[in-house]
Design a protein around this motif. Structure first.
Motif: not given
Length: 305
Positions: A46-73
């Motif tokens: 869910n964090m990889m897919g941008g459906f949940a944000g990490p409490s700490s740390g970062t999840v990125t797709l090609d260097g861009v955060p997945t959380w609250r980023n609708e462009e990743i879809y």
């Protein structure tokens, strides 16, 4: 080609820690996310897919955060384990709706192409409420593929599928991996991961337990004994010779199975010494099989650690 980077990620819900300080890279190809139920696989997906944000740390797709980023879809297709379908729609209407949501220039053609990919065209005109579990899974897959994503995230995708459907899905995912797409699927079924994944990530109790090829992981576990089943023309003589050379820690002659079961803590020395010992004692080896090199064995060791 796209890469997902997970860096020091934790996720907690109240006092429950679901994912604890996980770092991993999901590269192009097929990656299996392995772990028992409750290991944190779904939360991580869910964090990889941008459906949940990490409490700490970062999840990125090609260097861009997945959380609250609708462009990743535009890049990601995701198949959740939960049903998340509208039963009153036909399969074709469901996939077509997803094509329109993506703003595709020809949503009808995209929907038909995705449905054909998962081999669901004969049932596309039926209401989803009439589908079996396996059929639902395949139509969810079609919806995830409708925009031709570079990244595919699948949560327990083989649940409810019959053997023929499993083989079809495996073949499809292999093709996608060979095309350079990034395919990640979670599973607690060891056989699925062993047959399909070129790389595994193991989660146990919210932690990242291991990464890589499962055979390589097994050999890194030097504190665990390695077990082998040997067959020869003189099992008792071979057992005596192995013990005399000190290359095994335990031996058992199995008369019923016509085999010799041995255990060694020195994998390298055993593999080098065995053929020499057999040759020097004029014993013919018929079979040398690792008894704990399967993914099931590796997974069991990791869970018990």
């Amino acid at each position: 080609m796209s890469t997902i980077q997970i860096d020091r990620v934790s996720k907690w819900f109240g006092h429950v820690v679901a994912v604890n300080d996980v770092t991993m890279t999901v590269a192009p190809g097929i990656t299996g996310l392995l772990g028992p139920n409750g290991a944190g696989k779904t939360t991580l997906l869910n964090m990889m897919g941008g459906f949940a944000g990490p409490s700490s740390g970062t999840v990125t797709l090609d260097g861009v955060p997945t959380w609250r980023n609708e462009e990743i879809y535009r890049t990601i297709g995701m198949v959740p384990e939960a049903e998340a379908m509208y039963d009153f729609l036909t399969g074709e209407q469901f996939v077509l709706a997803n094509a329109k949501l993506h703003g595709l220039p020809d949503p009808g053609a995209a929907a038909r192409r995705a449905i054909d990919t998962v081999e669901m065209a004969p049932a596309a005109g039926r209401a989803i409420e009439t589908y079996s579990k396996g059929m639902r899974q395949r139509m969810k897959m079609a919806a995830a593929l409708v925009h031709d994503p570079a990244v595919l995230l699948l949560d327990e995708p083989f649940n409810g599928m019959d053997p023929r459907q499993r083989l079809q899905l495996m073949d499809m995912l292999r093709r996608m991996g060979s095309e350079g797409r990034t395919v990640l699927f979670s599973s607690h079924i060891l056989e699925e991961v062993e047959q399909l994944a070129t790389h595994i990530e193991v989660m146990v109790s919210g932690r990242h337990a291991a990464s890589g090829d499962y055979r390589a992981i097994r050999r890194l576990m030097t504190d665990r004994p390695h077990r082998y089943t040997l067959r020869s023309d003189d099992d008792r003589g071979l057992a005596s010779a192995l013990v005399a050379e000190g290359v095994v820690g335990a031996v058992q002659v199995d008369g019923e199975d016509n085999a010799l079961h041995v255990q060694t803590s020195d994998f390298g020395r055993f593999t080098v010494s065995l053929p020499k010992i057999a040759r020097d004692n004029k014993i013919r080896l018929y079979d040398v099989s690792p008894a704990d090199e399967s993914l099931e064995s590796v997974f069991g060791y990791l869970v018990r650690s």
